[in-house]
Design an enzyme around this catalytic site. Structure first.
Site: not given
Length: 228
Positions: A7, A9, A167
């Site tokens: 991923d 950010d 996240d």
């Protein structure tokens, strides 16, 4: 395992400081209470709408006034996309190690392509990244597995032979749905409503920092010798 997908950010790149700067500046310009940095950080993975909502909680997200504020936020971010942004500590050596062993790494993100490409260019990662899949590339975004399958197809590696690191629960859901090995980056921008029970995300592994992530990836990829 033969490849690593991230991923963007909160997993590969620590972008929060620039978002915090812009949101807090917007608060000051509007004469509103300044939103705490820690709260903004928890909303980064939820996207621009969630962050702008912190400034204008009274506005409906479909209100033309709200949409105008959201666009202004995106324009401000796009104009200064990497003022205080960099890879998470330890990520440069991790990427270098993957490249030294000719293991492709790439990105599957819900961040718009124009912003993703600008960010990678600013950090000199464009040529190093083997694949970049953004919302514009698919009909369904994460948590649907479609972008995961597309990324695997583009690097010509079976999805089940890929590691995915994220996240947010949608990252893990998408990775699991594509039969990838999923790693929860607990050092990232964990959403408030999900951060208290990380085991509930059902990731294959949870890491607290990039050093732990690098060791897990070494084990999964059977890298026996690391570079300095």
């Amino acid at each position: 395992m033969k490849a690593v997908l991230f991923d963007l950010d909160g997993t590969l790149i620590d972008t929060a400081a620039d978002f915090i700067r812009i949101i807090q500046d917007m608060c000051k310009e509007e004469g509103r209470a300044v939103v705490a940095a820690d709260l903004i950080r928890t909303q980064v993975s939820e996207g621009a709408r969630a962050m702008v909502k912190l400034v204008y909680p009274e506005l409906d997200v479909n209100d033309p006034v709200f949409l105008a504020h959201r666009q202004r936020f995106l324009d401000l971010y796009g104009a200064d996309i990497a003022v205080d942004t960099d890879l998470f500590e330890g990520m440069y050596p991790l990427l270098a190690e993957l490249e030294a062993h000719q293991i492709p790494w790439g990105i599957v993100t819900n961040k718009p392509r124009w912003l993703s490409e600008a960010l990678l260019k600013a950090l000199n990662l464009t040529e190093r990244c083997a694949v970049l899949v953004c919302p514009e590339d698919v009909s369904k975004t994460k948590p649907d597995p479609e972008p995961m399958y597309l990324a695997a197809k583009q690097i010509q590696i079976a999805a089940e032979d890929c590691i995915y690191v994220g996240d947010h629960p949608r990252d893990i859901d998408a990775g699991r749905a594509a039969n990838m090995y999923t790693i929860l980056a607990a050092y990232g921008y964990l959403p408030l409503e999900y951060k208290d029970d990380l085991n509930a995300w059902k990731a294959d592994c949870i890491v607290q920092n990039v050093k732990e992530l690098q060791q897990i990836i070494r084990n999964l990829l059977q890298i026996k010798q690391s570079i300095a």
